[in-house]
Design a protein around this motif. Structure first.
Motif, short mmCIF file in Angstrom:
data_model
loop_
_atom_site.label_atom_id
_atom_site.label_comp_id
_atom_site.label_asym_id
_atom_site.label_seq_id
_atom_site.Cartn_x
_atom_site.Cartn_y
_atom_site.Cartn_z
N TYR A 1 0.82 -1.20 0.00
CA TYR A 1 0.00 0.00 0.00
C TYR A 1 0.86 1.27 0.00
CZ TYR A 1 -4.01 -2.97 0.69
OH TYR A 1 -4.98 -3.92 0.50
N LEU A 2 1.98 1.23 0.71
CA LEU A 2 2.87 2.38 0.73
C LEU A 2 3.46 2.64 -0.65
CD1 LEU A 2 4.78 1.83 4.10
CD2 LEU A 2 2.78 3.29 3.67
N LYS A 3 3.92 1.58 -1.31
CA LYS A 3 4.53 1.74 -2.62
C LYS A 3 3.50 2.08 -3.70
CE LYS A 3 8.73 -1.08 -2.21
NZ LYS A 3 9.50 -2.19 -2.82
N GLU A 4 2.35 1.46 -3.62
CA GLU A 4 1.33 1.62 -4.67
C GLU A 4 0.61 2.95 -4.57
OE1 GLU A 4 -1.18 0.54 -7.95
OE2 GLU A 4 0.80 -0.06 -7.26
N TYR A 5 0.36 3.45 -3.36
CA TYR A 5 -0.52 4.61 -3.20
C TYR A 5 0.12 5.83 -2.54
CZ TYR A 5 -4.24 1.26 -4.29
OH TYR A 5 -5.02 0.32 -4.90
N LEU A 6 1.08 5.65 -1.63
CA LEU A 6 1.53 6.78 -0.82
C LEU A 6 2.92 7.29 -1.16
CD1 LEU A 6 0.27 5.89 2.79
CD2 LEU A 6 -0.97 6.91 0.86
N GLN A 7 3.78 6.45 -1.70
CA GLN A 7 5.17 6.83 -1.91
C GLN A 7 5.29 7.93 -2.97
OE1 GLN A 7 9.23 4.35 -2.26
NE2 GLN A 7 7.82 3.93 -3.92
N GLY A 8 6.21 8.86 -2.73
CA GLY A 8 6.48 9.90 -3.70
C GLY A 8 5.35 10.93 -3.75
N GLN A 9 5.09 11.44 -4.94
CA GLN A 9 4.04 12.44 -5.13
C GLN A 9 2.69 11.73 -5.10
OE1 GLN A 9 3.87 14.54 -8.93
NE2 GLN A 9 3.47 16.45 -7.85
N ALA A 10 2.03 11.79 -3.96
CA ALA A 10 0.81 11.03 -3.76
C ALA A 10 -0.35 11.56 -4.59
CB ALA A 10 0.43 11.01 -2.28
N PHE A 11 -0.34 12.88 -4.83
CA PHE A 11 -1.37 13.46 -5.69
C PHE A 11 -0.84 14.75 -6.32
CE2 PHE A 11 -2.43 14.38 -1.21
CZ PHE A 11 -2.30 15.77 -1.18
N THR A 12 -1.48 15.16 -7.40
CA THR A 12 -1.02 16.29 -8.20
C THR A 12 -2.10 17.36 -8.25
OG1 THR A 12 -1.93 15.38 -10.23
CG2 THR A 12 0.31 14.70 -9.63
N GLN A 13 -1.76 18.47 -8.92
CA GLN A 13 -2.73 19.53 -9.11
C GLN A 13 -3.93 19.03 -9.92
OE1 GLN A 13 -2.08 22.81 -7.74
NE2 GLN A 13 -4.30 22.79 -7.97
N ALA A 14 -3.66 18.18 -10.92
CA ALA A 14 -4.75 17.63 -11.72
C ALA A 14 -5.67 16.76 -10.86
CB ALA A 14 -4.18 16.83 -12.88
N ASP A 15 -5.07 16.01 -9.93
CA ASP A 15 -5.89 15.19 -9.02
C ASP A 15 -6.80 16.08 -8.18
OD1 ASP A 15 -4.76 12.76 -9.84
OD2 ASP A 15 -3.12 12.95 -8.40
N LEU A 16 -6.25 17.17 -7.69
CA LEU A 16 -7.04 18.06 -6.84
C LEU A 16 -8.17 18.71 -7.63
CD1 LEU A 16 -7.66 19.48 -4.24
CD2 LEU A 16 -5.80 21.09 -4.70
N ASP A 17 -7.87 19.11 -8.86
CA ASP A 17 -8.91 19.71 -9.69
C ASP A 17 -10.04 18.72 -9.94
OD1 ASP A 17 -7.42 22.01 -9.79
OD2 ASP A 17 -6.54 21.58 -11.75
N GLU A 18 -9.68 17.46 -10.21
CA GLU A 18 -10.70 16.42 -10.41
C GLU A 18 -11.52 16.20 -9.14
OE1 GLU A 18 -10.89 11.73 -11.78
OE2 GLU A 18 -9.31 12.39 -10.41
N ALA A 19 -10.83 16.11 -8.01
CA ALA A 19 -11.50 15.84 -6.73
C ALA A 19 -12.43 16.97 -6.33
CB ALA A 19 -10.46 15.58 -5.64
N GLY B 1 -14.34 19.10 -8.12
CA GLY B 1 -15.64 19.00 -8.76
C GLY B 1 -16.42 17.78 -8.33
N PHE B 2 -15.72 16.69 -8.12
CA PHE B 2 -16.35 15.45 -7.70
C PHE B 2 -16.99 15.61 -6.33
CE2 PHE B 2 -16.61 11.20 -6.01
CZ PHE B 2 -16.80 10.37 -7.11
N MET B 3 -16.23 16.15 -5.38
CA MET B 3 -16.71 16.24 -4.01
C MET B 3 -17.83 17.28 -3.86
SD MET B 3 -15.16 13.80 -2.64
CE MET B 3 -15.91 14.05 -1.03
N GLN B 4 -17.81 18.32 -4.67
CA GLN B 4 -18.92 19.27 -4.62
C GLN B 4 -20.23 18.57 -4.95
OE1 GLN B 4 -18.38 22.12 -3.31
NE2 GLN B 4 -16.14 22.09 -3.44
#
Length: 470
Positions: A50-68, A70-73
C-alpha cells in the motif's frame, strides 16, 4: 491507464473532519491493532504494498485536486465541506508528498491480538486531519494480514498431523500441501495479488500467478515462489463422455510420462475411476512412471469420499506402513482435495485420516474462496483508532471505552475499548506487549519507521517476510 486519485480514496464523511476536530488540534496519532478474532495471533503483512502503490512519492497532483474538487462538490451538494486548500497546502509545500510518519512491526511477524501493529501521525501541524483521512486506505491491510494468518494457522494444523503420522522425511513436502486455487474466486485482480502473496509467506503451492508477481514487484522477491504442476479440469476429462473417460486418463498419463500431474476424476464416478481406471486398467503404467499421479475428487462429502478413495487405492496399489504405524501409498500415487476445503474442514479431514491409520503425507489440498474470499475485517477484528492528540500545545491521551449489554441484561465493557496515549510494542520475556511510549525505556520498540514525509525509510524483502513468519 489512469492511476488512482488518492484524494478520492477515503470515506466521504472524512472530508468534513478538518472542521470537526476541536479548534487548536495540531496532531493526530493513531494505531492499528487486531482486537481478537478467529485466531489469537495475527501475522502483519501487506503494508509495503500500500505504501509503494498509493503513498510513496508524489501522492497526488494539481490535476488530481482539480478532479476531486468537482467530484466532491457533487457528493455533498454544498461548498462548505470539501476544502481544497487543505490538499493545495500539501502540493505547494511538499509537492504532493504526504507529511505523515508511519511505524510498523516487521512484516511477517506474528503478534498476539490486542497489540499495536502500526502507528501513523502527521508531521506538519497544519495536516492534523491527514492521519485519519488515510484510515480508509491503510485499513485495507487487514486483508493480507488475515489471509497470511489463516494460511499460517492451516500450516500449523498440517505440520502437527505430519509430526503425528508422517515419517521418513515426508515433512519436507509440507510447503506444497496447501495450494492457492483462489484467483477466480476473489473480487478483483488486486485482491488476487495481495491475498496470493500473503499465502506464499507460508506455502509454495499456488495456481495464483498474481501473488508471485506481487511478491516480486513490491517485495523484491528473488524468484517466483508460487509453484504448480500440470493439471486437468472437467472440460478435458469430459470431452469423450462417460465411455471415453478411461481413454482421456490414458492420454493424460502419456502426455506427461514423467513428473507430477493432477487429474480431476469425479466427472462421473470417482469410485469407479479409482478402482477400475486408475487402479486396474492403468495401474501398471502409473507404478512404472517416474513421477506422481495426484487424483482429485471434486464433489461429495470430503471425509466420506476421501476415506473411500484411500481404501480403494490402498487395495489396488498397495501401501507401506511407516515407522509411526500409518499407511502410505506408493510414491507414484497421491490425492488432492480441492472441494469444500476451509480451516475447520482441514482439521476434520486430517483427524479422520489419522483415526483411520492413514498418514497425512498421502493428501494435499487446494483452497480457493475460503482462503482468499471468505474472510473479512472482523475475522481478526481489525481497527485503526486515535490514541493521542496535541490540542493547543498540550498532548492528550485519547481513547474510547464503550459499554454493551450482555445476554443477561448486564452492562459490561465492550471489546472495542481502545488504547490511550502514544504506544510502542516491546518484548517482555520473549512475548509481545503494548505499552506507553515512555514506559520501559530499557526495552527496544519493535515498531520501526517505514514511511516518513512521502518516502519509504526502509524496505523489506519477501525472503525476510517469509523468514519472520516461519
Amino acid at each position: 491507464m489512469k492511476r488512482e486519485n488518492l484524494i478520492l480514496l477515503a470515506d466521504a464523511y472524512k472530508y468534513a473532519h478538518h472542521k470537526l476536530y476541536y479548534p487548536g488540534t495540531t496532531q493526530i496519532y493513531s494505531y492499528l491493532e487486531s482486537r481478537g478474532g478467529l485466531f489469537d495471533e495475527t501475522i502483519f503483512f501487506g503494508l509495503q504494498y500500500y505504501l509503494k502503490e498509493y503513498l510513496q512519492g508524489q501522492a497526488f497532483t494539481q490535476a488530481d485536486l482539480d478532479e476531486a474538487d468537482g467530484f466532491m462538490q457533487q457528493v455533498f451538494g454544498r461548498n462548505d465541506v470539501f476544502d481544497r486548500s487543505k490538499f493545495q497546502y500539501i502540493i505547494d509545500k511538499y509537492d504532493g508528498h504526504l507529511p505523515v510518519k508511519i511505524k510498523a512491526v516487521a512484516e511477517g511477524t506474528a503478534v498476539p491480538t490486542g497489540n499495536v501493529l502500526m502507528t501513523i501521525e502527521n508531521t506538519d501541524p497544519e495536516c492534523y486531519w491527514l492521519t485519519n483521512f488515510l484510515e480508509t486506505l491503510l485499513m485495507q491491510v487487514w486483508y493480507p494480514c488475515t489471509v497470511a494468518t489463516l494460511s499460517n494457522q492451516i500450516k500449523k494444523v498440517i505440520t502437527q498431523y505430519y509430526l503425528e503420522t508422517a515419517a521418513g522425511g515426508a515433512e519436507a513436502g509440507i510447503d506444497f500441501v496447501l495450494n492457492d486455487f483462489g484467483f477466480r474466486g476473489v473480487s478483483s485482480v488486486e485482491g488476487a495479488r495481495i491475498g496470493g502473496a500473503a499465502h506464499l509467506i507460508n506455502f509454495n503451492g499456488s495456481d495464483n500467478l498474481a501473488g508471485s508477481g506481487m511478491a516480486i514487484d513490491y517485495y523484491n522477491a528473488a524468484k517466483v515462489y508460487g509453484l504448480s504442476i500440470p493439471a486437468t479440469e472437467h472440460s478435458i476429462c469430459t470431452l469423450l463422455g462417460r465411455e471415453g473417460e478411461l481413454e482421456i486418463f490414458r492420454h493424460i498419463l502419456r502426455t506427461f510420462p514423467t513428473g507430477t500431474i493432477a487429474c480431476v476424476s469425479d466427472s462421473y464416478n470417482i469410485f469407479r475411476a479409482c478402482e477400475e481406471y486408475w487402479g486396474t486398467e492403468l495401474r501398471d503404467e502409473i507404478l512404472q512412471r517416474n513421477g506422481t499421479l495426484v487424483i482429485r475428487p471434486d464433489s461429495g462429502d470430503p471425509i466420506r469420499t476421501l476415506l473411500a478413495i484411500f481404501n480403494i487405492l490402498f487395495d489396488k496399489f498397495g501401501y507401506t506402513t511407516n515407522s509411526k504405524g500409518f499407511k502410505v501409498l506408493p510414491p507414484q500415487v497421491r490425492v488432492i482435495q480441492g472441494d469444500g476445503v476451509n480451516y475447520e474442514a482441514i482439521k476434520d479431514i486430517y483427524k479422520a485420516l489419522k483415526d483411520n491409520g492413514i498418514s497425512a503425507e498421502n493428501l494435499v489440498l487446494g483452497m480457493g474462496g475460503a482462503l482468499l474470499q471468505k474472510v473479512d475485517r472482523d475475522t481478526q477484528k481489525f481497527a485503526l483508532k486515535c490514541s493521542s492528540a496535541v490540542i493547543n500545545g498540550q498532548t492528550v491521551a485519547v481513547e474510547k471505552s464503550p459499554t454493551e449489554m450482555d445476554a443477561n441484561g448486564n452492562i459490561t465493557e465492550s471489546f472495542k475499548k481502545s488504547k490511550g496515549g502514544r504506544l510502542k510494542l516491546v518484548k517482555v520475556n520473549g512475548a509481545f506487549n503494548t505499552v506507553k511510549e515512555q514506559e520501559h525505556p530499557e526495552l527496544a520498540d519493535e515498531l520501526h519507521t517505514v514511511f516518513e514525509n512521502g518516502q519509504l525509510t526502509g524496505s523489506i524483502s519477501f525472503e525476510e517476510v517469509r523468514a519472520n513468519a516461519n
